[in-house]
Motif scaffolding. Structure first.
Motif, PDB file in Angstrom:
ATOM      1  N   ILE A 215     -38.503  35.411  36.896  1.00  0.00           N
ATOM      2  CA  ILE A 215     -37.486  35.718  37.900  1.00  0.00           C
ATOM      3  C   ILE A 215     -36.352  34.688  37.841  1.00  0.00           C
ATOM      4  O   ILE A 215     -35.165  35.037  37.860  1.00  0.00           O
ATOM      5  N   GLN A 226     -30.125  40.692  41.684  1.00  0.00           N
ATOM      6  CA  GLN A 226     -31.447  40.849  42.300  1.00  0.00           C
ATOM      7  C   GLN A 226     -31.960  42.284  42.136  1.00  0.00           C
ATOM      8  O   GLN A 226     -33.165  42.506  41.970  1.00  0.00           O
ATOM      9  N   ALA A 227     -31.036  43.251  42.128  1.00  0.00           N
ATOM     10  CA  ALA A 227     -31.425  44.652  41.956  1.00  0.00           C
ATOM     11  C   ALA A 227     -31.988  44.881  40.553  1.00  0.00           C
ATOM     12  O   ALA A 227     -33.008  45.576  40.381  1.00  0.00           O
ATOM     13  N   ALA A 230     -35.418  43.334  40.413  1.00  0.00           N
ATOM     14  CA  ALA A 230     -36.378  44.158  41.166  1.00  0.00           C
ATOM     15  C   ALA A 230     -36.864  45.319  40.311  1.00  0.00           C
ATOM     16  O   ALA A 230     -38.070  45.633  40.278  1.00  0.00           O
ATOM     17  N   VAL A 235     -40.516  45.577  42.094  1.00  0.00           N
ATOM     18  CA  VAL A 235     -40.537  45.284  43.531  1.00  0.00           C
ATOM     19  C   VAL A 235     -39.185  45.641  44.097  1.00  0.00           C
ATOM     20  O   VAL A 235     -38.266  46.029  43.362  1.00  0.00           O
ATOM     21  N   THR A 236     -39.031  45.459  45.421  1.00  0.00           N
ATOM     22  CA  THR A 236     -37.747  45.755  46.047  1.00  0.00           C
ATOM     23  C   THR A 236     -36.808  44.558  45.902  1.00  0.00           C
ATOM     24  O   THR A 236     -37.223  43.430  45.632  1.00  0.00           O
ATOM     25  N   GLN A 237     -35.513  44.816  46.102  1.00  0.00           N
ATOM     26  CA  GLN A 237     -34.524  43.748  46.035  1.00  0.00           C
ATOM     27  C   GLN A 237     -34.794  42.701  47.099  1.00  0.00           C
ATOM     28  O   GLN A 237     -34.623  41.504  46.864  1.00  0.00           O
ATOM     29  N   GLN A 239     -37.672  41.846  48.320  1.00  0.00           N
ATOM     30  CA  GLN A 239     -38.788  41.007  47.875  1.00  0.00           C
ATOM     31  C   GLN A 239     -38.341  39.988  46.820  1.00  0.00           C
ATOM     32  O   GLN A 239     -38.798  38.844  46.815  1.00  0.00           O
ATOM     33  N   VAL A 240     -37.432  40.408  45.940  1.00  0.00           N
ATOM     34  CA  VAL A 240     -36.908  39.482  44.938  1.00  0.00           C
ATOM     35  C   VAL A 240     -36.192  38.319  45.627  1.00  0.00           C
ATOM     36  O   VAL A 240     -36.352  37.137  45.251  1.00  0.00           O
ATOM     37  N   SER A 241     -35.394  38.602  46.661  1.00  0.00           N
ATOM     38  CA  SER A 241     -34.674  37.559  47.394  1.00  0.00           C
ATOM     39  C   SER A 241     -35.643  36.564  48.006  1.00  0.00           C
ATOM     40  O   SER A 241     -35.430  35.353  47.945  1.00  0.00           O
TER      41      SER A 241
END
Length: 258
Positions: A215, A226-227, A230, A235-237, A239-241
């Motif tokens: 990451i 981030q998109a 993800a 995973v979702t954006q 969650q990445v944040s």
């Protein structure tokens, strides 16, 4: 004698013999003191000639002459007139020894060990002799063999020439009119201060799970959004944040502790 005309040599020799003869016959201590003073004055040209032998070694001629004159005074005070007229055989090595002592004690900007100071003139003399004999500059091994010393000692003496007189930072370089030594010196690299931090960070990164390292690599080295990340790791954006914030906090805490 030493760099004089034959007439000057004869004058010095006659004056010296005459003064020594007077010293042998004189019993008054005050008169003996005056005669020794006259003997010093008569032989000042000899001291100057000896000093000039060493004028190419970096010291000022004025300082060398002063050291030679001091050696002459020591020679006059130490010579026994009853030994005859061989004053010069005693005076010349005494004067030369005082000049060499000046180089050993005063001539160095950074003083090397005494053995290096004493060996260096012998290395220079041997180098000149071997250069004339061989028709080329002698090797270190040849100098060492000639002087019966170790090669490391010869190398140390040769290297010591660089610290005999240090160059001024304001000294010009070659023919460059407006370029001084100081202008060619580098500046401290700001990145050096970060070396310790980078080494610590590398250890902390190696301790992270493989997904967290990926990451960070995608976000900060590959420039992914981030998109995009993800989508790559499934995973979702949001969650990445959160993952990025968590990993950065962990690294920050590790750096602070280190």
């Amino acid at each position: 004698m030493l760099g004089h005309t034959a007439a000057q040599d004869d004058d010095i020799r006659r004056a010296t013999v005459d003064l020594l003869d007077q010293l042998r016959r004189c019993v008054d201590e005050e008169e003996r003191r005056r005669l020794r003073h006259r003997l010093v004055v008569a032989n000042l040209p000899v001291a100057t000639s000896i000093a000039m032998r060493y004028r190419s070694r970096g010291a000022s001629l004025e300082d060398l002459v002063q050291a030679a004159n001091l050696g002459l005074v020591k020679a006059v005070n130490g010579f026994d007139p009853d030994r005859g007229n061989e004053f010069m055989a005693y005076a010349v090595p005494t004067i030369a020894g005082e000049v060499k002592r000046y180089f050993r004690d005063q001539g160095w900007d950074i003083r090397p060990p005494r053995r290096v100071q004493e060996l260096r003139p012998e290395v220079e003399r041997a180098s000149a002799e071997l250069t004339q004999h061989l028709g080329r500059s002698p090797r270190v091994s040849e100098l060492a063999e000639h002087l019966a010393v170790g090669e490391e000692d010869v190398i140390e003496c040769i290297s010591s020439a660089e610290i005999y007189h240090l160059s001024s930072l304001d000294a010009p370089i070659g023919d460059a009119e407006h370029l001084a030594v100081a202008d060619t010196l580098g500046e401290p690299d700001p990145a050096l201060a970060k070396v310790d931090d980078l080494m610590t960070l590398r250890v902390l990164l190696d301790e992270l799970p493989a997904r967290d390292r990926r990451i960070l690599a995608l976000r900060f080295f590959s420039g992914w959004t981030q998109a995009q990340i993800a989508g790559d790791i499934g995973v979702t954006q949001m969650q990445v944040s959160r993952l990025i914030s968590k990993v950065l906090a962990r690294l920050r805490a590790g750096m602070t502790a280190a």
